[in-house]
Design a protein around this motif. Structure first.
Motif, short mmCIF file in Angstrom:
data_model
loop_
_atom_site.label_atom_id
_atom_site.label_comp_id
_atom_site.label_asym_id
_atom_site.label_seq_id
_atom_site.Cartn_x
_atom_site.Cartn_y
_atom_site.Cartn_z
N GLY A 67 -13.22 27.93 -35.37
CA GLY A 67 -14.12 27.96 -34.23
C GLY A 67 -13.51 27.45 -32.94
N GLU A 69 -10.07 28.12 -30.06
CA GLU A 69 -9.14 29.17 -29.65
C GLU A 69 -7.81 29.05 -30.39
N TYR A 94 -10.61 39.56 -26.93
CA TYR A 94 -11.03 38.35 -26.22
C TYR A 94 -10.05 38.07 -25.07
N SER A 142 -10.81 32.49 -27.87
CA SER A 142 -12.03 32.83 -28.60
C SER A 142 -12.37 31.69 -29.56
N THR A 143 -13.66 31.39 -29.66
CA THR A 143 -14.12 30.38 -30.62
C THR A 143 -14.81 31.03 -31.82
N VAL A 144 -14.66 32.35 -31.95
CA VAL A 144 -15.26 33.08 -33.06
C VAL A 144 -14.38 32.91 -34.29
N ASN A 145 -14.96 32.47 -35.39
CA ASN A 145 -14.20 32.30 -36.63
C ASN A 145 -13.49 33.59 -37.02
N ASN A 146 -12.21 33.45 -37.44
CA ASN A 146 -11.38 34.55 -37.90
C ASN A 146 -11.01 35.54 -36.80
N SER A 147 -11.21 35.15 -35.55
CA SER A 147 -10.79 36.01 -34.45
C SER A 147 -9.29 35.86 -34.22
#
Length: 272
Positions: A67, A69, A94, A142-147
């Protein structure tokens, strides 16, 4: 005084990547030890919180599962006072950036713009302020998991020739090239004078084989110098120089068959 102003113009133009590109830079050898990415040799990441650096189709892939970068960094060796040119390409859903600093993930030397999602190629230049190891970091913001984000190409090289000259272009110099000169000095000011300011005109001429190249040179000159101001000291006195774009004209020299654009700037020099 005017030699210092000339040097400030030279330094400012060299620090503008668009100008360095348009003016026909000469570059040294590659400083990044691994930019083909058959593997991740030379590239690391910060593992707390968990992140990873891997290779995908000869691209550097930086990923996060926590979560925060993701990033990947590598080391380059630089020398104080030398100018360097970096160009990189990216592919991400992103925002991405490339920063340079004196330790991993830092941006004290160069803080990169956050590129919009998608693909693109970005270039910038920087001057080393010390002889040491710098760290170049690629971020996927990006703080999106697995991004993840992909660094698809990158190069850092010393600029060994920027072809910016006072007054005349030396014989044998290849084009494009640029000259600068000081003209129309009013109210000459020295350290001991009672004058608090003076105006000078700065003429910058961009020469090239093609008309389009002179356009790119001139556009970058205006980008670099218009509304630029710099404070400096000479003989123990502090001054501030403020530049303002005035006008532009273009012409074609039959000998040696070159296009050129001449730009005029006003430079107000104020005694601090």
């Amino acid at each position: 005084m005017f030699a210092v102003i000339g040097q400030k113009i030279n330094d400012r133009l060299k620090s503008n990547a668009n100008f360095v590109n348009a003016n026909g830079k000469t570059l040294g050898s590659e400083l990044i030890s691994n930019n083909t990415w058959n593997d991740t040799t030379g590239w690391l990441t910060q593992t707390t919180p968990p992140r990873s650096v891997s290779v995908e189709n000869n691209n550097l892939k930086v990923s996060t599962i926590a979560g925060l970068e993701s990033l990947g960094y590598t080391a380059i060796s630089v020398e104080e006072g030398k100018l360097y040119f970096c160009e990189y390409s990216y592919n991400s859903s992103y925002a991405t950036s490339v920063d340079i600093g004196t330790f991993p993930s830092s941006s004290g030397v160069h803080s990169g713009i956050h590129n919009s999602a998608g693909t693109g190629t970005i270039s910038f230049s920087f001057t080393a302020t010390s002889t040491e190891t710098y760290y170049l970091t690629f971020f996927n913001h990006s703080t999106v998991n697995n991004s993840f984000g992909l660094l698809t190409a990158i190069s850092v090289k010393e600029v060994t020739g920027a072809k910016i000259f006072p007054v005349i272009i030396p014989q044998g110099t290849g084009y494009p090239a640029t000259t600068y000169e000081i003209a129309n000095v009013s109210n000459f000011m020295s350290k001991g004078s009672s004058l608090e300011s003076c105006d000078v005109s700065v003429n910058i001429s961009c020469f090239a084989d093609g008309y389009g190249t002179t356009y790119n040179q001139a556009k970058a000159v205006v980008e670099a110098l218009d509304l630029y101001q710099v404070t400096y000291s000479e003989d123990g006195q502090s001054y501030t120089a403020k530049f303002r774009f005035m006008n532009l004209d273009d012409e074609y020299y039959k000998q040696p068959e070159k296009f050129y654009k001449n730009l005029t700037f006003n430079c107000l020099i104020i005694k601090n």
